[in-house]
Design an enzyme around this catalytic site. Sequence first.
Site, short mmCIF file in Angstrom:
data_model
loop_
_atom_site.label_atom_id
_atom_site.label_comp_id
_atom_site.label_asym_id
_atom_site.label_seq_id
_atom_site.Cartn_x
_atom_site.Cartn_y
_atom_site.Cartn_z
N PHE A 109 -0.30 -0.02 12.83
CA PHE A 109 -1.08 0.48 11.60
C PHE A 109 -1.57 -0.61 10.65
CE2 PHE A 109 -1.87 2.05 7.33
CZ PHE A 109 -2.78 3.05 7.57
N ASN A 110 -0.89 -1.31 10.17
CA ASN A 110 -1.51 -2.27 9.23
C ASN A 110 -2.53 -3.23 9.74
OD1 ASN A 110 0.40 -1.50 7.03
ND2 ASN A 110 1.86 -2.98 7.43
N ASN A 157 -2.01 3.11 3.54
CA ASN A 157 -1.33 4.54 3.92
C ASN A 157 -2.01 5.49 3.19
OD1 ASN A 157 0.68 3.48 5.54
ND2 ASN A 157 1.95 2.81 3.78
N HIS A 181 9.79 0.08 8.27
CA HIS A 181 9.31 -0.94 8.56
C HIS A 181 9.30 -2.00 7.44
CE1 HIS A 181 8.03 1.51 11.96
NE2 HIS A 181 7.60 2.37 11.22
N ASP A 182 8.78 -1.52 6.30
CA ASP A 182 8.26 -2.34 5.25
C ASP A 182 9.52 -2.96 4.58
OD1 ASP A 182 5.67 -2.28 5.79
OD2 ASP A 182 5.47 -0.44 4.22
N THR A 215 3.48 -6.03 2.85
CA THR A 215 3.96 -4.69 3.55
C THR A 215 2.73 -3.96 3.96
OG1 THR A 215 4.26 -3.51 1.58
CG2 THR A 215 6.07 -4.89 2.40
N ASP A 273 6.92 1.52 2.11
CA ASP A 273 6.73 0.45 0.97
C ASP A 273 7.21 0.80 -0.40
OD1 ASP A 273 3.64 -0.88 1.78
OD2 ASP A 273 3.83 1.08 2.37
N ASP A 323 0.82 -1.23 -0.12
CA ASP A 323 -0.06 -0.21 0.02
C ASP A 323 0.90 1.19 0.01
OD1 ASP A 323 1.05 -0.46 2.55
OD2 ASP A 323 -0.65 0.51 3.46
#
Length: 300
Positions: free
Chosen positions: A168-169, A41, A241-242, A127, A17, A12
């Site tokens: 968040f995800n 996102n 993160h991703d 992700t 990402d 996303d």
Amino acid sequence: MTKPQKIIIDCDPGLDDAIALLLAFASPELDILGITVAAGNVGLEQTVKNTRLLVDLAGVSVPIHSGCPAPLFRRLETAAHIHGESGLKGAEHLPPPRAPVSDEHAVPALIRHLRAAAPAEIILACTGPLTNLAAALIQAPEIAVSIARIVVMGGGVAQGNATPAAEFNFLTDPHAAQIVCRSGVPLEIIPLDLTWQAEASSARLKPLVGVETQVARTVLSMMAAYGRKGRHVESDGPPLHDPCVIGHILWPDLMRGQRGGVGVDVLPGPNEGRLTADWWSVAKPPLPQALVLTEIDADG
């Protein structure tokens, strides 16, 4: 030479990402069968546009499939306050995208690829919110046999970032995350506990400074726009993160963790979207098992 690993990236984009995709595009060890895109996102129209921009930027040809515009049972709440209204804050200089978008929706694309694959042949690199994958598993549960493993960035064992409890995800679509946890497919979860350690610090970005390529310039611009907020405090760079998902697939020795039962809270309230990790197998009934990665050689 070892054959490239077949993967599908579900994402996303999103600044982190974007780095994950660029890393995957630059890795001959990976055979990217397609990119499936969800809202997260930012809204779906923008995440698809951003995927096209990144494919153009890298100069690659990868099928792009537009997916679910909203979570299964929740209203979409984006992270535009972090990633910018475009989702790619700092990359506004990129020209309009030219990469095509497939007419095939992300969910049937996932089902088609997995039905055609041999057992345990395809890695799913996830992700973003897990809406596309959850919908595919609901529609065609037999596809699970073709998945070698699902590598997910999501959750936070100690703490969340979207709420005190939830990352968040997983908060964006907790029902989808729970469906994936219960799928029976080998699952590797990369939570905030690990990704907060993977900062794009000034020292780690320094090798890109002065590299006269559009990719290097765009990455530096995005990281400057991303800011320096890590664990909700000022740090030496934004947490990536991703990219840890792609990094773990490429270099599994960089990350360590332990197996345990996992579940995601789907009930509205302060714990909605929370990842539970049952290290000592005390949950009744037992939770589905996953490898939860919590340590990283961040310099590596």
